[in-house]
Design an enzyme around this catalytic site. Structure first.
Site, PDB file in Angstrom:
ATOM      1  CD  GLU A  39       0.674  -3.953  -7.970  1.00 14.91           C
ATOM      2  OE1 GLU A  39      -0.519  -4.312  -8.018  1.00 14.91           O
ATOM      3  OE2 GLU A  39       1.036  -2.891  -7.427  1.00 14.91           O
ATOM      4  CG  ASP A  95      -3.331  -4.560  -9.641  1.00 11.13           C
ATOM      5  OD1 ASP A  95      -3.319  -3.348  -9.901  1.00 11.13           O
ATOM      6  OD2 ASP A  95      -3.102  -5.012  -8.489  1.00 11.13           O
ATOM      7  CB  ILE A 103      -5.244  -6.006  -4.004  1.00 10.88           C
ATOM      8  CG1 ILE A 103      -5.565  -7.339  -3.320  1.00 10.88           C
ATOM      9  CG2 ILE A 103      -6.104  -4.882  -3.398  1.00 10.88           C
ATOM     10  CD1 ILE A 103      -5.392  -7.318  -1.807  1.00 10.88           C
ATOM     11  CG  ASP A 104      -6.140  -1.418  -9.479  1.00 12.42           C
ATOM     12  OD1 ASP A 104      -4.965  -1.021  -9.281  1.00 12.42           O
ATOM     13  OD2 ASP A 104      -6.967  -0.771 -10.140  1.00 12.42           O
ATOM     14  CB  THR A 157      -2.813  -2.069  -2.235  1.00 11.29           C
ATOM     15  OG1 THR A 157      -2.760  -3.167  -3.145  1.00 11.29           O
ATOM     16  CG2 THR A 157      -2.170  -2.477  -0.925  1.00 11.29           C
ATOM     17  CG  ASP A 194      -2.240  -0.119 -11.867  1.00 10.99           C
ATOM     18  OD1 ASP A 194      -1.194   0.544 -11.926  1.00 10.99           O
ATOM     19  OD2 ASP A 194      -2.598  -0.750 -10.844  1.00 10.99           O
TER      20      ASP A 194
HETATM   21  O1  LIG Z   1      -3.417  -0.475  -5.629  1.00 13.46           O
HETATM   22  P1  LIG Z   1      -2.412  -0.689  -6.691  1.00 13.46           P
HETATM   23  O2  LIG Z   1      -2.505  -2.010  -7.380  1.00 13.46           O
HETATM   24  O3  LIG Z   1      -1.024  -0.388  -6.236  1.00 13.46           O
HETATM   25  O4  LIG Z   1      -2.705   0.345  -7.880  1.00 13.46           O
HETATM   26  C1  LIG Z   1      -2.992   1.730  -7.663  1.00 13.46           C
HETATM   27  C2  LIG Z   1      -1.694   2.533  -7.528  1.00 13.46           C
HETATM   28  O5  LIG Z   1      -1.008   2.106  -6.372  1.00 13.46           O
HETATM   29  C3  LIG Z   1      -2.016   4.018  -7.382  1.00 13.46           C
HETATM   30  O6  LIG Z   1      -0.813   4.743  -7.296  1.00 13.46           O
HETATM   31  C4  LIG Z   1      -2.818   4.541  -8.558  1.00 13.46           C
HETATM   32  O7  LIG Z   1      -3.136   5.890  -8.358  1.00 13.46           O
HETATM   33  C5  LIG Z   1      -4.073   3.731  -8.735  1.00 13.46           C
HETATM   34  O8  LIG Z   1      -4.739   4.197  -9.894  1.00 13.46           O
HETATM   35  C6  LIG Z   1      -3.761   2.234  -8.857  1.00 13.46           C
HETATM   36  O9  LIG Z   1      -4.956   1.526  -8.983  1.00 13.46           O
HETATM   37 MG   LIG Z   2      -3.023  -1.482  -9.300  1.00 12.92          MG
HETATM   38 MG   LIG Z   3      -2.134  -3.880  -6.949  1.00 16.89          MG
END
Ligand SMILES: O=P(O)(O)O[C@H]1[C@H](O)[C@@H](O)[C@H](O)[C@@H](O)[C@@H]1O
Ligand SMILES: [Mg+2]
Ligand SMILES: [Mg+2]
Length: 280
Positions: free
Chosen positions: A70, A90, A92-93, A95, A220
């Site tokens: 990412e 990813d 950090i999923d 964030t 993701d």
């Molecule tokens: O936290 P990240 O890796 O950016 O991914 C999330 C994303 O930013 C959000 O817009 C989505 O709604 C989430 O499902 C993702 O996990």
């Molecule tokens: Mg993500």
């Molecule tokens: Mg992320």
């Protein structure tokens, strides 16, 4: 027959656990928050540090392998899936959850060869839940087998989705319209963990009957897609058609009938694809 990719999967699990410790440690400190595509699309130095930690370790062990990460893509690397062994990361999923200390934060590591997903690892590090799946060999959480729910009645189901990061009023209207139509089926409820990967792992666990979202990215969902399918679930496009990992759309469900029923209520739109050529 020896499993060619088991060694890589074992390394992914070890890396996810190490990365999870880094994330938990960072949760104790002040987090420096930066913006990406908008003020609600966040990244931190921990996202970047974790991705580099994972990529460098994999490069040392598997020097010919390729990456879709990412934060590497955010820094300008191409988002292209070739036939080469590719790690889809990813760091950090969730964030936004991480920034706020909301306890669903996952490290997601998917792995594909010849454009076929071979394994997925999602480590929900605050709750210490290691979700893993190897194609054809089942899905597990902390070593315990996972099975999707056997719910066949949409009116008795729980559906997960997210508001996402695309916040122009026209898109938000479509997102809310889909939620409204699904609520009015009615379903028992709508939930959202704040991370696509954890939402999909909840489908694999059977505590959520379906999850859909438009606006996600390949990193993701790649790992959790293996976990859902190995737990007996189905993956599709939000229209009910075939899943396209680069389309930025996903629908994961405990069964095709539940998935197709939900797809009928979704007001679909098509964000710019992950593999779209960069703007000239
Ligand atoms: O936290 P990240 O890796 O950016 O991914 C999330 C994303 O930013 C959000 O817009 C989505 O709604 C989430 O499902 C993702 O996990
Ligand atoms: Mg993500
Ligand atoms: Mg992320």
């Amino acid at each position: 027959m020896a499993d060619l990719w088991q060694n890589a999967m074992d390394h992914a699990v070890a890396l996810a656990r190490t990365a999870g410790a880094v994330v938990r440690e960072a949760l104790q400190d002040e987090r420096k928050v930066m913006m990406k595509s908008s003020s609600v699309d966040l990244v931190t130095q921990t996202d970047q540090k974790v991705e580099q930690l994972i990529i460098q370790s994999v490069k040392d062990k598997f020097p010919t392998h390729r990456f879709i990460g990412e934060e590497s893509v955010a820094a300008g690397e191409a988002c292209v899936l070739t036939d080469s062994p590719t790690w889809i990361i990813d760091p950090i999923d969730g964030t936004t959850n991480f920034v706020h200390g909301y306890p669903f934060v996952a490290i997601s590591i998917g792995f594909a060869v010849n454009k076929q997903l071979e394994f997925g690892v999602v480590y929900s590090c605050v709750e210490d839940k290691m979700f893993t799946a190897r194609r054809g060999k089942g899905a597990f959480c902390n070593g315990r087998p996972l099975q999707v729910s056997d719910q066949k009645e949409i009116s008795q189901s729980i559906v997960a989705t997210e508001f996402g990061s695309i916040r122009d009023p026209e898109t938000v209207d479509k997102v809310l319209s889909s939620m409204r139509k699904i609520l009015c089926i009615p379903v028992h409820g709508i939930r959202g963990a704040g991370t696509a990967a954890v939402n999909m792992c909840h489908v694999a666990c059977g505590c959520v009957d379906a999850y859909y979202e438009i606006g996600i990215h390949v990193w993701d969902v790649a790992a959790a897609a293996v976990i859902v399918s190995e737990a007996g679930g189905v993956l599709m496009d939000v229209t009910g058609g075939q899943l396209d990992l680069m389309s930025r759309r996903v629908l994961a469900a405990s069964s095709r009938s539940i998935g197709e029923r939900i797809s009928r209520e979704i007001e679909a739109f098509a964000p710019v694809r992950d593999d779209a050529p960069p703007p000239q």
